[in-house]
Design a protein around this motif. Structure first.
Motif, PDB file in Angstrom:
ATOM      1  N   UNK A  38       0.824  -1.214   0.000  1.00 32.36           N
ATOM      2  CA  UNK A  38       0.000   0.000   0.000  1.00 32.36           C
ATOM      3  C   UNK A  38       0.858   1.264   0.000  1.00 32.36           C
ATOM      4  N   UNK A  39       1.847   1.284  -0.874  1.00 29.31           N
ATOM      5  CA  UNK A  39       2.702   2.452  -1.032  1.00 29.31           C
ATOM      6  C   UNK A  39       2.469   3.038  -2.411  1.00 29.31           C
ATOM      7  N   UNK A  40       2.670   4.327  -2.555  1.00 32.06           N
ATOM      8  CA  UNK A  40       2.562   4.916  -3.898  1.00 32.06           C
ATOM      9  C   UNK A  40       3.753   4.482  -4.754  1.00 32.06           C
ATOM     10  N   UNK A  41       3.517   4.397  -6.039  1.00 31.89           N
ATOM     11  CA  UNK A  41       4.595   4.032  -6.956  1.00 31.89           C
ATOM     12  C   UNK A  41       5.604   5.175  -7.044  1.00 31.89           C
ATOM     13  N   UNK A  42       6.865   4.857  -7.243  1.00 30.04           N
ATOM     14  CA  UNK A  42       7.860   5.920  -7.428  1.00 30.04           C
ATOM     15  C   UNK A  42       7.529   6.758  -8.656  1.00 30.04           C
ATOM     16  N   UNK A  43       7.940   7.998  -8.626  1.00 32.63           N
ATOM     17  CA  UNK A  43       7.712   8.893  -9.760  1.00 32.63           C
ATOM     18  C   UNK A  43       8.423   8.322 -10.986  1.00 32.63           C
ATOM     19  N   UNK A  44       7.726   8.272 -12.086  1.00 35.72           N
ATOM     20  CA  UNK A  44       8.314   7.781 -13.328  1.00 35.72           C
ATOM     21  C   UNK A  44       8.306   6.269 -13.478  1.00 35.72           C
ATOM     22  N   UNK A  45       7.612   5.567 -12.601  1.00 33.49           N
ATOM     23  CA  UNK A  45       7.598   4.102 -12.672  1.00 33.49           C
ATOM     24  C   UNK A  45       7.029   3.607 -14.000  1.00 33.49           C
ATOM     25  N   UNK A  46       6.079   4.321 -14.545  1.00 38.81           N
ATOM     26  CA  UNK A  46       5.465   3.930 -15.814  1.00 38.81           C
ATOM     27  C   UNK A  46       6.441   3.914 -16.980  1.00 38.81           C
ATOM     28  N   UNK A  47       7.536   4.679 -16.864  1.00 37.47           N
ATOM     29  CA  UNK A  47       8.532   4.684 -17.936  1.00 37.47           C
ATOM     30  C   UNK A  47       9.241   3.339 -18.056  1.00 37.47           C
ATOM     31  N   UNK A  48       9.211   2.535 -17.007  1.00 36.26           N
ATOM     32  CA  UNK A  48       9.787   1.191 -17.107  1.00 36.26           C
ATOM     33  C   UNK A  48       9.111   0.389 -18.222  1.00 36.26           C
ATOM     34  N   UNK A  49       7.784   0.494 -18.272  1.00 36.01           N
ATOM     35  CA  UNK A  49       7.034  -0.242 -19.287  1.00 36.01           C
ATOM     36  C   UNK A  49       7.380   0.237 -20.696  1.00 36.01           C
ATOM     37  N   UNK A  50       7.585   1.540 -20.833  1.00 38.14           N
ATOM     38  CA  UNK A  50       7.971   2.091 -22.139  1.00 38.14           C
ATOM     39  C   UNK A  50       9.339   1.551 -22.551  1.00 38.14           C
ATOM     40  N   UNK A  51      10.270   1.523 -21.612  1.00 34.87           N
ATOM     41  CA  UNK A  51      11.618   1.005 -21.911  1.00 34.87           C
ATOM     42  C   UNK A  51      11.585  -0.474 -22.266  1.00 34.87           C
ATOM     43  N   UNK A  52      10.823  -1.269 -21.504  1.00 40.65           N
ATOM     44  CA  UNK A  52      10.724  -2.705 -21.803  1.00 40.65           C
ATOM     45  C   UNK A  52      10.076  -2.923 -23.164  1.00 40.65           C
ATOM     46  N   UNK A  53       9.043  -2.151 -23.471  1.00 42.92           N
ATOM     47  CA  UNK A  53       8.361  -2.293 -24.768  1.00 42.92           C
ATOM     48  C   UNK A  53       9.297  -1.913 -25.913  1.00 42.92           C
TER      49      UNK A  53
END
Length: 76
Positions: A38-53
């Motif tokens: 129940x912690x907030x995601x780190x700022x910019x976590x969504x960019x991981x998915x962009x990099x993996x894609x």
């Protein structure tokens, strides 16, 4: 052209396999952070998915259009 190289993990090259594993692990970490800890995601976590894609797309292009490795010099 063998499109199974895009969706069948046994046909992935190493770039695709690393990206696929990264997507799964990042998704699992996000689920743990959101629901178990129940912690907030780190700022910019969504960019991981962009990099993996992006890595998966590059690996797919290499896998589909790259020349197969030559047999090389082999002794029997």
């Amino acid at each position: 052209m063998d499109f199974a190289k895009l969706y069948r993990p046994t046909r992935f090259n190493s770039w695709q396999f690393i990206a696929f594993t990264g997507l799964i692990m990042s998704g699992g970490a996000e689920l743990i952070l959101r629901f178990l800890v129940a912690r907030p995601l780190p700022v910019g976590y969504g960019w991981l998915y962009v990099c993996w894609a992006a890595l998966f797309v590059v690996g797919s292009l290499v896998n589909l259009f790259g020349k197969p490795a030559s047999a090389g010099h082999h002794h029997h």
